[in-house]
Design an enzyme around this catalytic site. Structure first.
Site, short mmCIF file in Angstrom:
data_model
loop_
_atom_site.label_atom_id
_atom_site.label_comp_id
_atom_site.label_asym_id
_atom_site.label_seq_id
_atom_site.Cartn_x
_atom_site.Cartn_y
_atom_site.Cartn_z
N HIS A 1 -6.33 -7.08 13.30
CA HIS A 1 -6.17 -5.71 13.78
C HIS A 1 -7.37 -5.14 14.71
CE1 HIS A 1 -7.28 -3.13 10.24
NE2 HIS A 1 -7.82 -2.32 11.16
N ASP B 1 -4.75 -10.38 7.43
CA ASP B 1 -5.18 -9.43 8.59
C ASP B 1 -6.77 -10.04 8.80
OD1 ASP B 1 -6.20 -7.76 10.34
OD2 ASP B 1 -5.44 -5.88 9.09
N SER C 1 -12.48 -1.13 8.08
CA SER C 1 -11.68 -2.28 8.44
C SER C 1 -12.66 -3.48 8.94
CB SER C 1 -10.65 -2.04 9.58
OG SER C 1 -9.56 -1.53 9.04
N1 ARG Z 1 -3.79 0.76 8.31
C1 ARG Z 1 -4.82 -0.01 8.81
C2 ARG Z 1 -5.72 0.83 9.61
O1 ARG Z 1 -5.78 1.99 9.38
C3 ARG Z 1 -4.27 -0.98 9.77
C4 ARG Z 1 -4.04 -0.53 11.06
C5 ARG Z 1 -3.41 -1.75 12.27
N2 ARG Z 1 -2.15 -2.05 11.68
C6 ARG Z 1 -0.85 -1.24 11.85
N3 ARG Z 1 0.27 -1.86 11.33
N4 ARG Z 1 -0.79 -0.21 12.69
O2 ARG Z 1 -6.42 0.76 10.34
N1 GLU Z 2 -7.26 0.06 8.69
C1 GLU Z 2 -8.50 0.99 8.83
C2 GLU Z 2 -9.30 0.44 9.64
O1 GLU Z 2 -9.00 0.04 10.73
C3 GLU Z 2 -8.92 1.08 7.31
C4 GLU Z 2 -8.07 1.95 6.46
C5 GLU Z 2 -8.51 3.11 5.83
O2 GLU Z 2 -8.52 4.04 6.83
O3 GLU Z 2 -9.34 2.69 4.87
O4 GLU Z 2 -10.41 1.09 9.62
#
Ligand code: ARG
Ligand code: GLU
Length: 699
Positions: free
Chosen positions: A84, A219, A634
């Protein structure tokens, strides 16, 4: 039987997870934590983690692009981060003929690796406390003068630390300006895509599984850092060579189990541990509910139409993911803050502090003053939320915003790429429906002083918000690229376009009635927070509570440590910390876009022949750990007690997300991708054995 035994052990070990109290520690002072880290299983020294004289692990961790973390995994500049994080780069290389998003991408030789103009990897050279230098000569000045002096001092410090080098540096406040640190970076700018799994692996589970456990998302993405022949940063050139990093991570495939030590080294962007109770109240009771509701309106509409039209689904997939990501996170944050009673705890603490401060002139008024400032900022902060999440969320106004930057001073009739790109994924009929709801909600919830008079008049003239929006979409030249082109060709007077009028009316209102007040009160709150945090440190010391402080995340390099650990999300339920290929296959569904794995993976599963990557007849996929992480983490390396790479961080569970304000060791878990799954996919799906050979794998 095996499972029952496992659960029994987990429950037994459960108390041991309480040892993670959270914390995002500053690498240059990690010496202060090393005793505690060792007690919890860490086997290396502080200098292994951070050293400016010789290579240390800090040299293997980078800021990837503008928001993620990446790590070096080979002597030839190979780097890992999340799918991502690299998604938009991969998207730029994708077309109907080469759909790398759908099919994945694997460069079988270095010449095939894909360059990405604008993408950088920043390596930290050093960080240092420069508080004295920044604050020199500030005493006895008022706030404005102090700001100006600090700015000059900061310029000097940056100059001093970068003189005669090609490094860049930035100075950032920590503890609300009680301390300042400088961060010096070397920026590499030739970063190429090496390998990516198909999206059906890299985004497996889509929005349904985002922020969830059990998780099976692969991912990850490989990049390679390139350098000039001198191993120094150089702009893209085909003569560049793979960068030789000072340090890279060895990969451990020895496996992990509940309660193993883990450490995360990366760049968390923002936390607010020391937020005043009223600030938490604003988030929990005003901002989050408003933002969640506004985003629900957008998502409902998008999800409604995408069912009937696959083209819309594709065009809006990325938008939906963006909207839904923070939407789900805020819901988890609110749930967590309510459950932990964070506001009540903060109020009780502030009252105790206030009593103590009564005899201390420096701190005597800080609580009362903070209360005042928060009551002053309240309305403006809420208008800001609505402005961003309702008005500027209308895509048509985003089109105007883009056009506003070029339209008036462009001599050519050609439409710039950025504007065309906008229309490429734009469906006015979706936006029109959303715009009606958003504008109506704004006008319902926000006091008239913050609604532009022109807009009130127009809506009255039209008879209703719905009719006003229908007229707007029927007549505005910004609704389609063709209309815009025709408008330019025919010399249309854009100032009279209803979408421009709406956009400018709101912008003017925001600039004159909101922005300057927000700035003023925010400056005051920052100054008071500075005093309050300093006061807390003194207070805790006097009370001998032994509380250790760590500065809020500010998108600088941090260390979090904890353990592989399951948790109990609710009464009578235990989540095990490791997911496997079996669970992934159980979710597989060819009829559901987000859960439709590649046939090749099904075929491999049906033979159960995982070769070298077989672990008890399956392959581990993701794991939970109790490290304190945040957005920006991330792509961060997850390391074992010997500093070997065991995974890549990519998420938290949604019920953990209040950890940006209050970390709860029983509930808060980060989600990592098991490095063995990365290798398995690289080998069996990507057929990229050469990448595996490039890495140092400890079996
Ligand atoms: N939750 C993760 C973060 O905060 C992954 C985000 C990307 N993936 C998604 N399905 N939106 O960044
Ligand atoms: N998916 C998040 C990022 O892109 C990390 C998830 C979180 O907030 O811990 O940094």
């Amino acid at each position: 039987m095996k499972k029952a035994l496992f659960i029994a052990i987990c429950t037994l070990l459960y108390s041991s997870v309480l040892f993670s109290q959270g914390g995002m520690w500053v690498p240059s002072s990690i010496k202060e934590r090393i005793k505690d880290m060792k007690a919890k299983g860490f086997k290396l020294s502080a200098e292994d983690i951070y050293d400016i004289e010789k290579a240390s692990y800090k040299d293997a961790v980078v800021i990837f692009g503008s928001g993620c973390t990446g790590e070096m995994v080979s002597p030839d500049g190979l780097m890992l981060t999340n799918h991502h994080c690299g998604f938009s780069e991969l998207q730029k290389h994708s077309s109907v003929e080469h759909d790398y998003l759908k099919d994945g991408f694997w460069a079988m030789k270095k010449e095939d690796e894909l360059p990405n103009p604008g993408l950088t990897a920043k390596f930290l050279i050093r960080m240092e406390d420069v508080t004295d230098m920044v604050l020199t000569g500030t005493e006895g000045h008022n706030v404005e003068e102090e700001k100006a002096i600090k700015r000059k001092n900061i310029d000097k410090v940056v100059q001093k630390f970068t003189e005669g080098t090609k490094y860049i540096a930035e100075v950032k406040p920590i503890y609300y300006g009680n301390q300042y640190y400088i961060y010096v970076y070397e920026v590499y700018e030739d970063i190429r895509i090496v390998g990516a799994p198909p999206s059906s692996i890299g985004k497996f589970g889509g929005e349904t599984d985002n922020w969830m456990w059990p998780r099976h998302t692969g991912d990850f993405m490989y990049f390679r850092v390139y350098a000039g022949k001198d191993n120094k940063p150089a702009p893209y050139s085909k003569d560049n060579v793979p960068y030789k990093p000072k340090k890279y991570f060895n990969i451990s495939t020895k496996g992990i189990k509940e309660s193993d030590f883990t450490m995360i080294y990366g760049y968390p962007a923002r936390t607010q541990q020391y937020l005043f109770s009223s600030g938490v109240d604003d988030i929990l009771n005003y901002s989050n509910p408003a933002k969640i509701k506004l985003r629900t309106m957008r998502l409902d509409e998008i999800r409604q139409v995408r069912k009937s039209d696959p083209a819309i689904r594709i065009a809006y997939a990325y938008k939906e993911a963006n909207i839904a990501n923070a939407w789900k996170k805020w819901q988890g944050e609110s749930l967590g803050l309510s459950r932990l009673k964070t506001i009540d705890k903060k109020i009780a603490y502030e009252e105790a502090f206030d009593k103590w401060a009564n005899t201390k002139p420096e701190y005597k008024n800080v609580i009362a003053d903070l209360k005042t400032q928060y009551s002053l900022i309240h309305d403006y902060a809420l208008v800001q939320d609505y402005y961003k999440e309702a008005i500027m969320a209308i895509e048509l106004l985003q089109a105007v915003d883009i056009a506003n930057k070029w339209l008036s001073n462009s001599s050519s009739a050609a439409i710039p790429k950025i504007q065309s790109d906008f229309y490429h994924d734009y469906y006015p009929e979706v936006d029109r429906k959303i715009a009606k709801k958003l504008l109506a909600e704004y006008m319902n919830k926000i006091p008239p002083a913050f609604i532009p008079q022109d807009v009130i008049t127009e809506v009255q003239l039209a008879g209703s918000v719905d009719k006003y929006i229908d007229n707007l979409f029927a007549t505005s030249l910004f609704v389609t690229e063709d209309r815009l082109k025709a408008g330019i060709t025919n010399g249309a007077i854009f100032a009279e376009d209803p979408a421009i009028k709406l956009y400018l009316a709101f912008r003017k209102m925001y600039e004159t009635n909101v922005r300057k007040y927000l700035q003023e009160y925010n400056t005051n709150i920052e100054a008071l927070q500075k005093t309050f945090v300093r006061g807390q440190q003194e207070y805790e010391k006097e009370q001998k509570t032994g509380k250790t402080f760590f500065p809020d995340a500010n998108h600088t390099l941090r260390i979090a440590y904890g353990a592989i650990s399951g948790y109990s999300p609710e009464d009578a339920v235990w989540y095990m910390p490791i997911s496997t290929l079996d669970g992934l296959i159980a979710k597989d569904n060819p009829l559901d876009y987000d859960f439709d794995i590649p046939q090749k993976l099904r075929d491999i599963y049906s033979t159960s022949n995982y070769g070298r990557w077989d672990v008890n007849g399956t392959v581990p996929v993701c794991f939970l750990a109790s490290n304190h992480t945040s957005g920006g983490n991330s792509g961060s390396p997850v390391l074992n007690s010997k500093g070997e790479l065991i995974g890549i961080n990519f998420d938290r569970t949604w019920t953990s997300t209040m950890s940006d304000i209050e970390f709860d060791p029983e509930m808060c878990r980060n989600i990592g991708l098991d490095i063995r799954y990365v290798l398995f996919i690289t080998d069996k799906i990507g057929g990229a054995k050469h990448l595996i050979d490039e890495m140092e794998i400890i079996e």
